[in-house]
Design a protein around this motif. Structure first.
Motif, PDB file in Angstrom:
ATOM      1  N   SER A  53       0.836  -1.191   0.000  1.00 45.93           N
ATOM      2  CA  SER A  53       0.000   0.000   0.000  1.00 45.93           C
ATOM      3  C   SER A  53       0.871   1.240   0.000  1.00 45.93           C
ATOM      4  CB  SER A  53      -0.903   0.021   1.232  1.00 45.93           C
ATOM      5  OG  SER A  53      -1.719  -1.125   1.252  1.00 45.93           O
TER       6      SER A  53
ATOM      7  N   ALA B 149      -1.633   8.314   4.735  1.00 43.31           N
ATOM      8  CA  ALA B 149      -1.866   9.708   4.399  1.00 43.31           C
ATOM      9  C   ALA B 149      -2.235  10.493   5.646  1.00 43.31           C
ATOM     10  CB  ALA B 149      -2.979   9.819   3.362  1.00 43.31           C
TER      11      ALA B 149
ATOM     12  N   THR C 217      -6.759  13.699   3.798  1.00 42.24           N
ATOM     13  CA  THR C 217      -6.284  13.452   2.437  1.00 42.24           C
ATOM     14  C   THR C 217      -7.360  12.749   1.615  1.00 42.24           C
ATOM     15  OG1 THR C 217      -3.980  13.308   3.125  1.00 42.24           O
ATOM     16  CG2 THR C 217      -4.557  12.268   1.036  1.00 42.24           C
TER      17      THR C 217
ATOM     18  N   ARG D 132      -8.645  10.400  -1.618  1.00 37.42           N
ATOM     19  CA  ARG D 132      -8.240   9.302  -2.489  1.00 37.42           C
ATOM     20  C   ARG D 132      -9.244   9.238  -3.641  1.00 37.42           C
ATOM     21  NH1 ARG D 132      -3.095   8.149  -0.897  1.00 37.42           N
ATOM     22  NH2 ARG D 132      -2.979   7.258   1.201  1.00 37.42           N
TER      23      ARG D 132
ATOM     24  N   SER E 136     -10.537   7.371  -7.200  1.00 33.96           N
ATOM     25  CA  SER E 136     -10.518   6.074  -7.889  1.00 33.96           C
ATOM     26  C   SER E 136     -11.269   6.182  -9.207  1.00 33.96           C
ATOM     27  CB  SER E 136     -11.188   4.990  -7.024  1.00 33.96           C
ATOM     28  OG  SER E 136     -10.532   4.856  -5.785  1.00 33.96           O
TER      29      SER E 136
ATOM     30  N   ASP F 288      -0.080   9.253  -5.074  1.00 37.22           N
ATOM     31  CA  ASP F 288      -0.637   8.601  -3.889  1.00 37.22           C
ATOM     32  C   ASP F 288      -2.128   8.847  -3.753  1.00 37.22           C
ATOM     33  OD1 ASP F 288       1.809   7.588  -3.206  1.00 37.22           O
ATOM     34  OD2 ASP F 288       2.326   9.229  -1.859  1.00 37.22           O
ATOM     35  N   GLU F 289      -2.635   9.879  -4.439  1.00 39.37           N
ATOM     36  CA  GLU F 289      -4.052  10.221  -4.295  1.00 39.37           C
ATOM     37  C   GLU F 289      -4.930   9.610  -5.387  1.00 39.37           C
ATOM     38  OE1 GLU F 289      -3.695  14.652  -2.275  1.00 39.37           O
ATOM     39  OE2 GLU F 289      -3.440  14.432  -4.447  1.00 39.37           O
TER      40      GLU F 289
ATOM     41  N   ASP G 226      -5.544   6.602  -8.217  1.00 43.93           N
ATOM     42  CA  ASP G 226      -5.102   5.248  -8.574  1.00 43.93           C
ATOM     43  C   ASP G 226      -4.563   5.178 -10.001  1.00 43.93           C
ATOM     44  OD1 ASP G 226      -7.562   5.589  -9.829  1.00 43.93           O
ATOM     45  OD2 ASP G 226      -8.496   3.803  -8.972  1.00 43.93           O
TER      46      ASP G 226
END
Length: 617
Positions: free
Chosen positions: A11, A15, A19, A21, A23, A116-117, A119
């Motif tokens: 992984s 974060a 933060t 994420r 997708s 990292d944010e 995919d």
């Protein structure tokens, strides 16, 4: 969508609180601190998906409009987009960021995200990291990339937008390519049982994809299931013959023979990574050394089909000439054909230009040194060694921008399975046997389609008449249309009508056909400088003395200041030089209607190439 059965993916780092994420490799989703955010109505989600799939790059208002309203946008489209963007800004607000998450620039809206944010960005980075690495290093990186996928990209509801449907298809193709790379790396590491069933599922969904078939055949063989492996090849051979009238490539056939001989290591190549090429055994160090294929290549579909037929015909011979004036799209079409024919030329596809960046012919020694570097042969070597190498291998070599027959004759094969594809402005009448394919100008509809892809369908729809004037002023030249579109994409404030008016001035039109370091005038100047002095003078007289359309022999004789007998010879020499186009059907010289390419007329008008004295008949 098959998923590799391997160790859990590593992984990304934990974060900080708050933060986001994002997708897109599955249903569209945004999470903050592990909690999903409500993304609003469908059209707002379409806007978000369009911004995320182009993260960190501006997306124009026209492109967003076409994505949200693919058929006919409402009059309030721009205002509605502003509402959706405002709602997304509020949803994604992050007070700790130095720059706003979603902002507007002169070129459009930009949504910023890190690897990292998002995919998709992490997937791309992992796949890039696996390139050209040995299998032991590539396999875990590709496994991590594949573990990011949660289903069909963007989900089903967003694929109602044709633009997002196309983007989803591109993403699925990247997933497929990454899976193939992972499977091949696992095979090299002896992990056939971990990939065999996933490959079966993918082959059922993509039955004509040879790389999948090859990996599945090797996985079955390495798992001790030789009969099934041989059946995979036989099914594929019959499918190709039935659907396309083709045979499996030489590489696939060689893999089949290895399986047939009981070589269970036929899928293993422990010394190389998934993207690294082989050395030794007479193989090329690179199987494809080609320029990138233009994603938006438009038109010339019939010529492309003819070109593919000529290059794959084992009876017609080994040399094909694609000819046309500067800016007609010869090189782009040749490169597209080479990319499409990878399976037919397993020993390699290469590209070499016979002119330097300034348009001057390159010395033969320099060209031979480049072919030696591309094909892994020791240098220096003469033309005889090159032709001998070419005669023994099924390769495709693009020899681009040939200045004349003497420059390319030493490079042509004298037999064998290799193919050479020449591009030249002229007809190279001194070469034989050569299959010749002239490239005509783009039709109006094709040119309009190309312009539409560069400036946006909405902008073209708003003033279709002006768009038609622009492409007609480009004379069917893909280069001129492309430069016009590139220029207008930057000059968003310039109406199409105003730009069309600029192109209507024959003296100033070439000044407008420049975008950054791409200049139509410079291309034309190089072609003009390569002409013998008397041919350039004759072309100048014809351009200034025959009007804007087709001309007959009598008009040519008057413009040249000679009798028709001599005019025939001059016009036919200009046809051979690629400066004049001739009728497609057989007619007598006196009944023929000849034509000068529109851009050549523009160049003559711009530089004032009037001939000082009439030729003598």
């Amino acid at each position: 969508m098959p998923r590799p059965t391997a160790q859990p993916a590593v992984s990304p780092p934990a974060a900080p609180p708050g933060t986001l994420r994002f997708s897109v490799l599955g249903p569209l989703a945004v999470h903050r601190d592990g909690r999903p955010l409500p993304l609003g109505p469908l059209k707002q989600r379409v806007v978000l998906a369009a911004l995320l799939t182009s993260a960190n790059s501006p997306v124009s208002v026209d492109a967003l409009t076409d994505t949200v309203w693919p058929e006919e946008p409402p009059r309030t489209a721009r205002k509605n987009l502003q509402v959706y963007v405002s709602a997304l800004r509020a949803l994604l607000a992050d007070d700790d960021r130095d720059r706003p998450r979603l902002s507007h620039t002169g070129a459009g809206y930009v949504l910023r995200a890190s690897e990292d944010e998002l995919d998709l960005l992490r997937f791309r980075a992992l796949v890039r990291g696996a390139e050209a690495r040995p299998a032991s290093a590539a396999a875990p990186l590709l496994r991590q990339a594949l573990d990011l996928w949660q289903g069909p990209p963007l989900g089903e509801d967003l694929r109602r937008s044709p633009r997002l449907a196309e983007e989803a298809e591109r993403l699925e193709l990247r997933h497929l390519t990454a899976y193939e790379g992972w499977a091949e790396a696992q095979l090299r590491l002896g992990g056939a049982p971990t990939v065999v069933e996933g490959l079966r599922d993918l082959v059922e969904r993509h039955p004509l994809r040879e790389r999948l078939r090859s990996a599945w055949m090797c996985a079955l063989s390495a798992s001790g299931r030789q009969a099934e492996a041989l059946a995979v090849y036989d099914d594929y051979r019959q499918l190709l013959a039935r659907e396309l009238g083709l045979e499996p490539s030489g590489a696939m056939a060689a893999r089949y023979r290895a399986v047939l001989a009981g070589d269970e290591g036929s899928g293993a190549d422990p010394d190389t990574g998934p993207a690294r090429a082989r050395h030794g055994s007479g193989r090329c160090p690179a199987t494809a050394a080609l320029p990138p294929d233009l994603a938006d290549l438009t038109g010339h579909g019939g010529e492309l089909r003819d070109l593919l037929d000529l290059l794959t015909d084992d009876v017609l011979g080994g040399v094909v000439l694609l000819s046309g004036p500067a800016g007609s799209g010869k090189t782009a079409l040749a490169v597209r054909a080479a990319h499409l024919l990878g399976d037919r030329f397993p020993d390699g596809r290469f590209f070499v230009s016979l002119r330097d960046p300034d348009g001057r012919p390159r010395p033969l020694d320099a060209v031979l040194a480049e072919t030696g570097a591309l094909t892994g042969r020791p240098a220096p070597q003469g033309p005889e060694a090159w032709r001998a190498w070419l005669a023994e291998r099924r390769v495709l070599v693009i020899v681009d921008d040939v200045p004349d027959e003497s420059a390319v004759r030493p490079l042509l094969p004298s037999g064998g399975p290799g193919r050479v594809l020449l591009t030249a402005r002229g007809q190279l009448g001194g070469l034989a046997p050569v299959q010749r394919l002239p490239l005509p100008p783009l039709g109006t509809a094709e040119a309009l389609q190309l312009l539409c892809g560069l400036v946006g369908p909405g902008r073209v729809r708003a003033d279709r008449e002006a768009a038609l004037r622009i492409v007609r002023a480009c004379g069917g030249s893909p280069l001129a249309v492309r430069v016009s579109g590139m220029r207008l994409a930057v000059l968003r404030h310039v109406p199409l009508r105003e730009f069309a008016d600029r192109l209507s001035d024959p003296v100033g039109a070439l000044d407008e056909l420049t975008s950054g370091d791409v200049s139509v005038r410079r291309w034309l100047a190089r072609g003009w400088a390569a002409l013998p002095e008397d041919r350039g003078r004759d072309a100048g007289r014809l351009a200034l003395g025959t009007g804007d359309g087709p001309f007959g022999l009598a008009e040519a004789a008057e413009a040249l200041g000679c009798d028709e007998r001599h005019a025939v010879r001059v016009v036919e020499e200009l046809i051979e030089a690629g400066m004049v186009t001739s009728p497609c059907a057989e007619v007598t010289a006196h009944a023929a209607q000849y034509e000068l390419p529109h851009l050549i007329r523009l160049y003559v008008h711009a530089v004032g190439s009037a001939a000082p004295a009439p030729v003598q008949g």
